[in-house]
Design a protein around this motif. Structure first.
Motif, PDB file in Angstrom:
ATOM      1  N   TYR A  90       1.073  -1.092   0.592  1.00 40.12           N
ATOM      2  CA  TYR A  90      -0.364  -0.218  -0.028  1.00 40.12           C
ATOM      3  C   TYR A  90       0.744   1.606   0.035  1.00 40.12           C
ATOM      4  CZ  TYR A  90      -4.206  -2.969   0.757  1.00 40.12           C
ATOM      5  OH  TYR A  90      -5.285  -4.025   0.822  1.00 40.12           O
ATOM      6  N   HIS A  91       0.850   2.090  -0.915  1.00 38.14           N
ATOM      7  CA  HIS A  91       1.249   3.331  -0.840  1.00 38.14           C
ATOM      8  C   HIS A  91       0.091   4.742  -0.760  1.00 38.14           C
ATOM      9  CE1 HIS A  91       4.646   5.971  -2.190  1.00 38.14           C
ATOM     10  NE2 HIS A  91       3.603   6.942  -3.224  1.00 38.14           N
ATOM     11  N   VAL A  92       0.316   5.608  -0.202  1.00 38.26           N
ATOM     12  CA  VAL A  92      -0.227   6.937   0.589  1.00 38.26           C
ATOM     13  C   VAL A  92       0.211   7.866   0.073  1.00 38.26           C
ATOM     14  CG1 VAL A  92      -2.490   8.194   1.850  1.00 38.26           C
ATOM     15  CG2 VAL A  92      -1.481   4.919   1.775  1.00 38.26           C
ATOM     16  N   PRO A  93       0.395   7.867  -1.183  1.00 41.32           N
ATOM     17  CA  PRO A  93       1.059   9.850  -1.061  1.00 41.32           C
ATOM     18  C   PRO A  93      -0.140  10.817  -1.307  1.00 41.32           C
ATOM     19  CG  PRO A  93       0.192   8.161  -3.783  1.00 41.32           C
ATOM     20  CD  PRO A  93      -0.277   7.485  -2.729  1.00 41.32           C
ATOM     21  N   VAL A  94       0.177  11.793  -1.141  1.00 38.66           N
ATOM     22  CA  VAL A  94       0.061  12.600  -0.522  1.00 38.66           C
ATOM     23  C   VAL A  94       0.870  14.403  -1.684  1.00 38.66           C
ATOM     24  CG1 VAL A  94      -1.136  14.848   0.879  1.00 38.66           C
ATOM     25  CG2 VAL A  94      -1.269  12.206   1.730  1.00 38.66           C
ATOM     26  N   LEU A  95      -0.745  14.997  -2.320  1.00 42.62           N
ATOM     27  CA  LEU A  95      -0.407  15.970  -3.010  1.00 42.62           C
ATOM     28  C   LEU A  95      -1.113  17.190  -2.087  1.00 42.62           C
ATOM     29  CD1 LEU A  95       1.404  17.500  -5.426  1.00 42.62           C
ATOM     30  CD2 LEU A  95      -1.370  17.222  -6.385  1.00 42.62           C
ATOM     31  N   LEU A  96      -0.175  18.063  -1.649  1.00 44.54           N
ATOM     32  CA  LEU A  96      -0.080  19.453  -0.586  1.00 44.54           C
ATOM     33  C   LEU A  96      -0.261  21.052  -1.213  1.00 44.54           C
ATOM     34  CD1 LEU A  96      -0.202  19.214   2.466  1.00 44.54           C
ATOM     35  CD2 LEU A  96       1.897  19.308   2.749  1.00 44.54           C
ATOM     36  N   SER A  97      -1.285  21.707  -0.526  1.00 44.20           N
ATOM     37  CA  SER A  97      -1.020  22.679  -1.072  1.00 44.20           C
ATOM     38  C   SER A  97      -1.622  23.301   0.414  1.00 44.20           C
ATOM     39  CB  SER A  97      -1.270  23.513  -2.008  1.00 44.20           C
ATOM     40  OG  SER A  97      -3.645  23.529  -1.733  1.00 44.20           O
ATOM     41  N   PRO A  98      -1.331  24.394   0.941  1.00 41.90           N
ATOM     42  CA  PRO A  98      -1.505  25.291   2.107  1.00 41.90           C
ATOM     43  C   PRO A  98      -3.511  25.439   1.896  1.00 41.90           C
ATOM     44  CG  PRO A  98       0.081  26.887   0.958  1.00 41.90           C
ATOM     45  CD  PRO A  98       0.111  25.578  -0.581  1.00 41.90           C
ATOM     46  N   PHE A  99      -3.816  25.132   1.381  1.00 42.83           N
ATOM     47  CA  PHE A  99      -6.089  24.905   1.321  1.00 42.83           C
ATOM     48  C   PHE A  99      -6.488  24.290   0.927  1.00 42.83           C
ATOM     49  CE2 PHE A  99      -4.045  29.918   1.962  1.00 42.83           C
ATOM     50  CZ  PHE A  99      -4.352  29.718   2.987  1.00 42.83           C
ATOM     51  N   ALA A 100      -5.472  22.521   0.792  1.00 43.09           N
ATOM     52  CA  ALA A 100      -6.116  21.531  -0.113  1.00 43.09           C
ATOM     53  C   ALA A 100      -4.515  20.325  -0.382  1.00 43.09           C
ATOM     54  CB  ALA A 100      -6.289  22.232  -1.523  1.00 43.09           C
ATOM     55  N   PHE A 101      -5.170  19.376  -0.085  1.00 46.10           N
ATOM     56  CA  PHE A 101      -4.842  17.978  -0.460  1.00 46.10           C
ATOM     57  C   PHE A 101      -5.560  16.619  -1.469  1.00 46.10           C
ATOM     58  CE2 PHE A 101      -7.492  17.658   3.597  1.00 46.10           C
ATOM     59  CZ  PHE A 101      -7.024  15.671   3.365  1.00 46.10           C
ATOM     60  N   SER A 102      -4.522  16.239  -1.768  1.00 47.33           N
ATOM     61  CA  SER A 102      -5.415  14.976  -2.621  1.00 47.33           C
ATOM     62  C   SER A 102      -4.808  13.536  -2.221  1.00 47.33           C
ATOM     63  CB  SER A 102      -5.504  15.179  -4.649  1.00 47.33           C
ATOM     64  OG  SER A 102      -4.102  16.051  -4.261  1.00 47.33           O
ATOM     65  N   THR A 103      -5.543  12.460  -2.490  1.00 45.56           N
ATOM     66  CA  THR A 103      -3.901  10.757  -2.362  1.00 45.56           C
ATOM     67  C   THR A 103      -5.049  10.351  -3.341  1.00 45.56           C
ATOM     68  OG1 THR A 103      -3.293  10.147  -1.222  1.00 45.56           O
ATOM     69  CG2 THR A 103      -5.270  10.484  -0.406  1.00 45.56           C
TER      70      THR A 103
END
Length: 107
Positions: A90-103
């Protein structure tokens, strides 16, 4: 047993997000693993003992990261709850910004 990794990318700068503390808890909030993202924003093995089937939460201390780089942010912590239902990695990546995130479920 399944293995678990993560990768955090700072979407604003288009760069990895190093130094983010990450914890993993399992059923009954029992601690399973912890680590800090490396210079490439990765942690290769977040569950050294493996993960049996069940529901887990991976928590990212994003507020500390944004404080350290001097950016005001909305999310002081990002929690992602997921189900381990097989023995694959299982790989759980996170794309992060100050006001949003996605995975997503990576491999």
């Amino acid at each position: 047993m399944s293995s678990l990794s993560t990768h955090v990318l700072d979407a604003v700068g288009g760069v990895p997000a190093p130094g983010i503390a990450v914890t993993v808890t399992g059923p009954d909030d029992a601690p399973v693993g912890a680590g800090v993202t490396n210079e490439d924003g990765r942690i290769a093995d977040l569950a050294p003992g493996g993960l049996p089937h069940g529901i887990y939460t991976i928590s990212f201390a994003t507020g500390e990261y944004f404080d350290r780089i001097g950016v005001a942010a909305f999310y002081p912590k990002v929690d992602i709850t997921f189900t381990v239902a097989d023995e694959r990695h299982y790989h759980v990546p996170v794309l992060l910004s100050p006001f949003a995130f996605s995975t997503y479920r990576g491999s």
